[in-house]
Scaffold this active site. Sequence first.
Site, PDB file in Angstrom:
ATOM      1  N   CYS A  68       0.814  -1.221   0.000  1.00 55.29           N
ATOM      2  CA  CYS A  68       0.000   0.000   0.000  1.00 55.29           C
ATOM      3  C   CYS A  68       0.841   1.261   0.000  1.00 55.29           C
ATOM      4  O   CYS A  68       0.512   2.245  -0.667  1.00 55.29           O
ATOM      5  CB  CYS A  68      -0.958   0.001   1.193  1.00 55.29           C
ATOM      6  SG  CYS A  68      -0.129   0.074   2.813  1.00 55.29           S
ATOM      7  N   HIS A 107      -1.548   1.144   7.068  1.00 49.52           N
ATOM      8  CA  HIS A 107      -2.133   1.164   5.724  1.00 49.52           C
ATOM      9  C   HIS A 107      -2.300   2.591   5.225  1.00 49.52           C
ATOM     10  O   HIS A 107      -2.987   3.401   5.853  1.00 49.52           O
ATOM     11  CB  HIS A 107      -3.477   0.439   5.735  1.00 49.52           C
ATOM     12  CG  HIS A 107      -4.022   0.171   4.362  1.00 49.52           C
ATOM     13  ND1 HIS A 107      -3.344  -0.571   3.420  1.00 49.52           N
ATOM     14  CD2 HIS A 107      -5.178   0.566   3.760  1.00 49.52           C
ATOM     15  CE1 HIS A 107      -4.052  -0.637   2.307  1.00 49.52           C
ATOM     16  NE2 HIS A 107      -5.167   0.045   2.489  1.00 49.52           N
ATOM     17  N   ASP A 122      -8.088   3.374  -2.948  1.00 47.66           N
ATOM     18  CA  ASP A 122      -7.130   2.460  -2.322  1.00 47.66           C
ATOM     19  C   ASP A 122      -6.714   1.409  -3.339  1.00 47.66           C
ATOM     20  O   ASP A 122      -7.448   0.461  -3.607  1.00 47.66           O
ATOM     21  CB  ASP A 122      -7.771   1.813  -1.092  1.00 47.66           C
ATOM     22  CG  ASP A 122      -6.802   0.910  -0.345  1.00 47.66           C
ATOM     23  OD1 ASP A 122      -5.631   0.791  -0.773  1.00 47.66           O
ATOM     24  OD2 ASP A 122      -7.212   0.317   0.671  1.00 47.66           O
TER      25      ASP A 122
END
Length: 290
Positions: A68, A107, A122
Site C-alpha cells: 500500500c 495502511h 485504495d
Amino acid sequence: MNLEEYFARTGYKGSLEKQDLETLTDIFQHHIRAVPFENLSIHCGEKITLEFEHVYNKIVRRKRGGWCMENNQLLGWVLKRLGYDTSFLGAYVFNPHQNAYATIMTHLLVKVVIDGKAYIVDGGFGVSYQMWQPMELVSGKDQPQAPGVFRFTEKNAIWYLEKMRRKQYIPNQNFSNSDLLEKKECRKVYMFNLEPRTVEEFRFQCTYLQTSPDSLFTKKSICTLQTTDGFRALIGWTLTETTYNYKENMDLVEFITLEDEEVEKTLKEKFNITLDRKLVPINVKGFYTI
C-alpha cells in the site's frame, strides 16, 4: 519521472484533461489491473523503501508491484499531477485471527475530493478486499462493486470499512477448508480517521512490516493482481484464480499448488513480474485470507 511513462505502464489511454469521477475510476482500474499488490522483495533479499524515486522506478520502470505504501503513494502522485484534490490518510487493518484492529497505523490510503464529495481511492490492498472503484466517503451506504458490497460506517469520527462477499464455489475440494479462504460473508477490513498523513509517518511501519517475525508480510510471500473478471493470487506456492459472480451470487475460486520450479514462470505469465533475485516462497499457515 513523468505521467506518460506511468500511463504506458498501466495501459491507460483516456482523457487527462478532466478531473471527474469517471476519469478517476478509469485511471484507478488500469492501475490495479497492471500493478500487483506484492511483498516479494522481502523474500528475495531486497529492501522496500518509501523514497518516491525508488517506488517509481520499481513499479513503472522495473514493472514490479508493491504494497500500500508504494502503490498508493504512486497513485497519489499521479492524481495530484493531474490536478485532483488529494491527500493521504492512515488506516489500521483488521486481523481476523485476532478479531481486532492493528494497534499500528500500517495502511496508506488516498482521499480525493471531487465537486465537494470525498472519495477513498485504495489501490494497495489486493485479493478480494481490493475495491474496483473509488468509494464515496459516506456512512452506512452499501456500495456494490464487482468484488462484492463495500460499506463505510462512521462512529465518533472513526471510519470503518467492511465488505460482504458472495458464496464461493471451490472445484478442488482439497482446498475447501484452506486457511486462505475467508469463512465469514461479512468481513471488517480496516478503520481510519480523516487526519491528513504524510509518507514520512509510515517509515517505521515500512521497516517493521518487512523485518518483524510478527508481521504477516514476513510469514507469507504474496503477489496478487486484479483481472477484468476477478483476481489471481500467489501465496507461497498456492496459486488461486477467482472469477467474480460466475453464477448468480457465486464466485468461482480455483486453487493450484505449484512446484518450486513453476513459481518463477507463473510470476512472469500470470503477473508479468520478473525478479532480479531468487524468490524464497513462504506460507506460514493462518494470518491471511483471500
